[in-house]
Design an enzyme around this catalytic site. Structure first.
Site, mmCIF file in Angstrom:
data_model
loop_
_atom_site.group_PDB
_atom_site.id
_atom_site.type_symbol
_atom_site.label_atom_id
_atom_site.label_comp_id
_atom_site.label_asym_id
_atom_site.label_seq_id
_atom_site.Cartn_x
_atom_site.Cartn_y
_atom_site.Cartn_z
ATOM 1 N N CYS A 1 -11.050 14.438 13.280
ATOM 2 C CA CYS A 1 -11.983 14.719 12.209
ATOM 3 C C CYS A 1 -12.214 16.219 12.170
ATOM 4 O O CYS A 1 -12.972 16.745 12.983
ATOM 5 C CB CYS A 1 -13.291 13.975 12.481
ATOM 6 N N ALA B 1 -0.622 5.773 4.913
ATOM 7 C CA ALA B 1 0.087 4.919 5.872
ATOM 8 C C ALA B 1 1.347 4.328 5.255
ATOM 9 O O ALA B 1 2.425 4.365 5.857
ATOM 10 C CB ALA B 1 -0.839 3.802 6.363
ATOM 11 N N GLY C 1 0.820 -1.207 0.000
ATOM 12 C CA GLY C 1 0.000 0.000 0.000
ATOM 13 C C GLY C 1 0.852 1.254 0.000
ATOM 14 O O GLY C 1 1.736 1.419 0.847
ATOM 15 N N GLY C 2 0.592 2.130 -0.961
ATOM 16 C CA GLY C 2 1.322 3.401 -1.062
ATOM 17 C C GLY C 2 0.414 4.578 -0.763
ATOM 18 O O GLY C 2 0.527 5.641 -1.361
ATOM 19 N N GLY C 3 -0.492 4.388 0.188
ATOM 20 C CA GLY C 3 -1.350 5.484 0.622
ATOM 21 C C GLY C 3 -0.675 6.273 1.738
ATOM 22 O O GLY C 3 0.552 6.213 1.911
ATOM 23 N N CYS D 1 -13.290 8.393 7.366
ATOM 24 C CA CYS D 1 -13.661 9.752 7.722
ATOM 25 C C CYS D 1 -15.158 9.898 7.965
ATOM 26 O O CYS D 1 -15.893 10.452 7.162
ATOM 27 C CB CYS D 1 -13.226 10.760 6.675
#
Ligand code: UQ1
Length: 449
Positions: free
Chosen positions: A383, A52, A48-50, A203
């Site tokens: 948030c 995180a 995953g390259g988001g 979110c």
């Protein structure tokens, strides 16, 4: 527990070394003439390259304990998106293209990038298989691929979103986010519905952030009034029984809803879009409630990617089954997770990553040195809720819905403020691309590394 974890970690690391000759070679290679390329080994593989994946990979590099190609990152995406900015795109304040970067451009050259999807996990063999059939082996695996937004979860929704003439839109996907503001601008009278699904979503405040911006837009244009007859009427239809999952902010948002004359349809879960009709499963789900609309902002259901859900790493709900405080997998001691794909029982946000990433990185290093891991993550998430143009309520909380406010010494963060709006609109997008994805931003802790 900690002593047991040591053993698991040691066993996993030695297993990775002794079994680096992949199983397929051992069993089939001699029996077949097909060329089988050997698996490539990395000390750490990050799936995953988001938000995180980038923060964690770069924080690992900052420890100076890794050299070229020690760490691999796997992601099929060409683009990385700053998703927290999509609410602002829906509000006409930013464009979707200014929020994206080529994923490759965000990666330190020391990282080995596999621009592929993952097809399977084989944690017993410390191996993953990629979409192109190649295999990677690892000492430590970080699983942070996020979750899937699924428009097909609601009958008729994909068609309604794709229809340029429908007033149905959604801030949650790149394809649909730029449809949102034109539909808001075009509405001068009628019924506007904003939905929030029952179940997991990222979110959890965004479904109402876009509603509050739309309300303010219509109010300023003279199409919305709090009292008496208003050309536009607004409904918030949510699968939850309340405005927000944290009591402190829920109370403040409920007061806003009543003050502003927004109808609340609680425990109403959108199940179908049929022309200008929205169908909800209400209460216990057996009752069907139908409403006509002139504009609808829909938030589809979300859930784990199939390759995670159908893997040995998943809990029964399909999320990577990690310890709430250490972020270490409950069964495989050399597997870790954070962010949306993880089982961590907190709200799924980029702000949460700012706290999770340093804990995960610290614990991976401890595990690699056969030290005890630390139960250091308290569930922090945040948030920033746009309540109107120019104001944000900065909800920050930890496990159990307990507020954990960065600026509590100075102000009550349940009161919407202009300073928080500038944090959300200007500072966070800047600090995200300039520091967070590079591993030098720790959220409320400020700069790190
Ligand atoms: C944060 O660090 C961050 O990332 C850049 C956000 O953007 C998505 C946030 O929304 C929040 C709240 C933080 C946390 C940082 C502070 C200073 C409260």
């Amino acid at each position: 527990m900690a002593a047991g974890s040591h053993l698991i970690a040691k066993r996993a690391v030695s297993a990775a070394r002794s079994s680096w000759i992949p199983a397929a070679h051992r069993t089939f290679a001699t029996a077949s003439d097909l060329p089988v390329s050997p698996a490539k080994n990395h000390k750490i593989v990050v799936v995953g390259g988001g938000a995180a994946g980038l923060a964690i990979s770069h924080q690992l590099l900052w420890t100076k304990k890794f050299t070229q190609d020690d760490i691999a990152i796997v992601d099929p995406a060409e683009w990385h998106h700053y998703q927290p900015g999509w609410t602002l795109v829906g509000g006409g304040l930013k464009t979707k293209d200014e929020l994206k970067r080529p994923l490759r451009s965000l990666l330190d050259p020391k990282l080995r990038f596999y621009n592929h999807a993952v097809s399977t996990f084989a944690p017993e063999d410390n191996t993953i298989t990629l979409g192109d059939g190649s295999r990677l082996t690892y000492d430590q695996l970080v699983v942070v691929p996020g979750i899937k937004v699924d428009p097909f979860s609601i009958k008729g929704l994909p068609e309604a979103l794709a229809d340029k003439d429908s007033n149905v839109s959604c801030i949650y996907t790149y394809e649909t986010v730029d449809k949102v503001f034109p539909t808001i601008q075009a509405l001068h009278k009628g019924r506007a519905i904003f939905t929030q699904p029952a179940g997991v979503l990222k979110c959890a405040g965004a479904p109402q952030k876009i509603m509050w911006l739309a309300l303010d837009h219509w109010k300023r244009a003279g199409f919305y009034k709090n009292t008496g007859s208003s050309p536009i009427e607004i409904t918030f239809a949510t699968g939850l029984p309340v405005m927000f999952g944290v009591p402190k902010y829920s109370a403040a948002l409920e007061a806003l809803r009543q003050e502003r004359g927004v109808e609340g349809l609680f425990a109403h879960d959108l199940v179908e879009v049929d022309g200008d009709k929205a169908v909800f499963a209400a209460g216990d789900g057996k009752e069907k409630v139908s409403r006509r609309f002139d504009l609808m902002h829909v938030v589809p259901k979300m859930g784990p990617h199939a390759f995670v859900k159908n893997s040995p790493l998943a809990n029964p709900a399909g999320f990577v089954d990690v310890d709430d405080a250490t972020l270490r997998h409950k069964k495989y001691g050399n597997v870790w997770s954070a962010g949306d794909a993880s089982s961590l029982p907190t709200s799924k946000t980029a702000a949460a990553i700012t706290s999770q990433a340093p804990v995960l990185v610290g614990n991976i290093l401890r595990a690699m040195e056969a030290k005890e891991v630390e139960p250091a993550y308290d569930g922090y998430t945040s948030c920033p809720l746009t309540t109107e143009y120019g104001k944000v309520m900065l909800a920050e909380f930890k496990y159990g819905g307990v507020p954990k406010e960065t600026f509590a010494k100075f102000v009550d963060q349940a009161t919407p403020r202009r300073a928080f709006y500038h944090l959300k609109k200007d500072f966070f997008p800047w600090v995200y691309y300039n520091h967070m994805v590079k591993g030098t931003w720790g959220g409320p802790k400020g700069w790190i590394n």
